[in-house]
Write a protein that holds these residues in place. Structure first.
Motif, PDB file in Angstrom:
ATOM      1  N   GLY A   1       0.805  -1.227   0.000  1.00  0.00           N
ATOM      2  CA  GLY A   1       0.000   0.000   0.000  1.00  0.00           C
ATOM      3  C   GLY A   1       0.834   1.271   0.000  1.00  0.00           C
ATOM      4  O   GLY A   1       0.331   2.345   0.359  1.00  0.00           O
ATOM      5  N   THR A   2       2.118   1.153  -0.383  1.00  0.00           N
ATOM      6  CA  THR A   2       2.965   2.327  -0.591  1.00  0.00           C
ATOM      7  C   THR A   2       3.120   2.566  -2.085  1.00  0.00           C
ATOM      8  O   THR A   2       2.857   3.668  -2.586  1.00  0.00           O
TER       9      THR A   2
ATOM     10  N   ASP B   1      -5.619   7.759   0.541  1.00  0.00           N
ATOM     11  CA  ASP B   1      -4.846   6.719   1.225  1.00  0.00           C
ATOM     12  C   ASP B   1      -5.791   6.069   2.244  1.00  0.00           C
ATOM     13  O   ASP B   1      -6.090   6.634   3.296  1.00  0.00           O
TER      14      ASP B   1
ATOM     15  N   HIS C   1      -6.197   2.620   6.319  1.00  0.00           N
ATOM     16  CA  HIS C   1      -6.906   2.373   7.579  1.00  0.00           C
ATOM     17  C   HIS C   1      -8.409   2.205   7.349  1.00  0.00           C
ATOM     18  O   HIS C   1      -9.157   2.162   8.316  1.00  0.00           O
TER      19      HIS C   1
ATOM     20  N   SER D   1      -3.707  -0.838   1.817  1.00  0.00           N
ATOM     21  CA  SER D   1      -2.635  -1.740   2.245  1.00  0.00           C
ATOM     22  C   SER D   1      -3.272  -3.026   2.761  1.00  0.00           C
ATOM     23  O   SER D   1      -4.320  -2.990   3.422  1.00  0.00           O
TER      24      SER D   1
ATOM     25  N   LYS E   1      -3.118  -4.780   9.072  1.00  0.00           N
ATOM     26  CA  LYS E   1      -4.318  -4.087   8.581  1.00  0.00           C
ATOM     27  C   LYS E   1      -5.584  -4.915   8.809  1.00  0.00           C
ATOM     28  O   LYS E   1      -5.522  -6.139   8.910  1.00  0.00           O
TER      29      LYS E   1
ATOM     30  N   TYR F   1       1.504   8.408  15.282  1.00  0.00           N
ATOM     31  CA  TYR F   1       2.513   8.939  14.356  1.00  0.00           C
ATOM     32  C   TYR F   1       3.064  10.285  14.822  1.00  0.00           C
ATOM     33  O   TYR F   1       2.291  11.137  15.273  1.00  0.00           O
TER      34      TYR F   1
END
Ligand SMILES: Cc1ncc(COP(=O)(O)O)c(C=O)c1O
Length: 414
Positions: A72-73, A169, A172, A193, A198, A331
């Motif tokens: 997922g990047t 994105d 989540h 991702s 996840k 984060y």
């Protein structure tokens, strides 16, 4: 009054919260079948498991054209490249997210322009997005963080007004919906991702949802070494092997069978948690925007009032963890993130445009407050632990409320 576990008292919970991922015979059978089939790799792409997964993922998320790939990047890197975004283009990214969201533009040759988040939702602040737009801006990446979604009404309008691409994105946000529309299906691209933590996982993996079938063809070509994917088979791209393996896709098909029930269960428990949370002093929930019509629980964030507790979230998490409740402070702002170090790389963008990477000169007050003062993150396992697991979390919070004088002393010592 019971002593805090961190000071030698009895912890609230001794049992571990349920582990993740979960599996049963179906996973073993699906992988075994694939092993026996001899079709392990992605080439020619997509293989049968991957193709079936793509169809079912679109059904689950409610739209788009799905291109599964390695993680997922690269989904975001590929989205940018498919949209023709690259050298010197600016891509607006929230300052509060996993490093991947800012890394992806860099490897696509574009410049990540960081902006602050909304204090109510911790998602990108649409006003800050507007302020950051220049004539070089080409895209906005929003992140639907921890059971929230970015304000897609405003983001879509801003993007339309300024002719920008929107990438959601949604690492989540599997299963989440804004006004009944699936996360990742509202913007031009949705990035998912499937990494092992996840809420829908195959160990590693990613899915790029594309609104436009031509973009999906380009993305599919980019991840398959540039091979044409248009119906005539003539449009080559500059590509690379980012294909997903059939063994992962086999796990993905079973994960998709389980997912709807898990989504419901997590939401049920989150509602149960929120009824009790509203009664715990010193704790606030993020805003519940009613346009977020279905929530997905990968991570969940609460805010503490540092004045009430006499300590910041770091001490709070330290004490709550000692009570057997797994929490963390989440984060860091991207400019202070140890996992995001463009200047230590030889990537061309940071060398060519150093003026964008003066991290010491940047300030993101909301993201800073989230990381260093207020936010307490918890994982989805709490929502799979039944009412008893949620009750333990509430008991832990109430214990910290009662012992806040001790928390204050701990804060001074840490
Ligand atoms: C918000 C966000 N974006 C992107 C990613 C990257 O996904 P992956 O690990 O599959 O590359 C993650 C994974 O942790 C994430 O949390």
């Amino acid at each position: 009054m019971e002593k805090l576990a961190v000071l030698g008292g009895e912890p609230i919970r001794s049992e571990k919260y349920p582990s993740w991922p979960v599996f049963d015979e179906r996973d073993i059978e699906a992988v075994t079948r694939t092993v026996i089939s001899g079709r392990w790799g992605g080439f020619p792409y997509p293989g049968p498991n991957t193709a079936e997964f793509a169809v079912k993922f679109v059904e689950m998320q409610g739209g788009g054209y799905a291109v599964p790939m390695l993680n997922g990047t690269i989904t975001m890197e590929v989205a940018l490249r498919a949209a023709g975004i690259g050298w010197g283009d600016e891509v607006i990214v929230p300052a509060y997210t996993f490093q991947a969201t800012a890394y992806a533009p860099l490897v696509a040759g574009a410049i990540p322009v960081l902006v602050d988040i909304d204090p109510d939702t911790y998602c990108i602040d649409p006003q800050k997005v507007k302020e950051a737009i220049t004539e070089k801006t080409r895209a906005i990446i929003v992140v639907h963080i921890a059971a929230q979604m970015a304000n897609m009404d405003l983001i879509t309008k801003i993007a339309r007004d300024h002719h920008l691409i929107v990438i959601e994105d949604s690492a989540h946000a599997h299963g989440a919906q804004w006004r009944g529309k699936g996360a990742g299906t509202i913007g031009d691209f949705g990035s998912f991702s499937l990494q092992s933590a996840k809420s829908l996982t195959t160990g590693e993996g990613g899915v790029l949802l594309c609104k436009d079938p031509e973009m999906a063809q380009r993305a599919a070509s980019i991840i398959d070494c540039g091979r044409p994917k248009d119906p005539e088979g003539v449009q080559y791209t500059m590509g690379v092997n980012y294909r997903w393996s059939e063994l992962h896709a086999a796990l993905g098909l079973v994960a998709l069978e389980r997912f709807p029930e898990q989504l419901k269960q997590r939401e049920l428990m989150a509602n149960y948690l929120e009824e009790s949370l509203s009664e715990v002093p010193g704790i606030k929930m993020l805003k519940r925007d009613l346009r977020l019509t279905r929530r997905s629980f990968y991570r969940y964030i609460i805010k503490i009032d540092p004045k009430y507790f006499g300590c910041t979230n770091e001490t709070f998490c330290y004490a709550l963890k000692a009570e057997g409740i797994p929490v963390d402070t989440g984060y860091p702002p991207m400019n202070q993130y140890e996992l995001f170090q463009p200047s230590l790389s030889k990537l061309p963008v940071p060398s060519a445009f150093p003026e964008y990477f003066d991290f010491d000169a940047m300030s993101f007050p909301v993201a800073e407050c989230a990381k260093w003062r207020e936010s307490v993150w918890m994982g989805e396992s709490i929502f799979r632990s039944g009412e008893e697991g949620v009750d333990d979390l509430i008991a832990g919070l109430n214990k910290l409320v009662k012992n806040r004088t001790d928390l204050n002393a701990l804060n001074l010592n840490t």
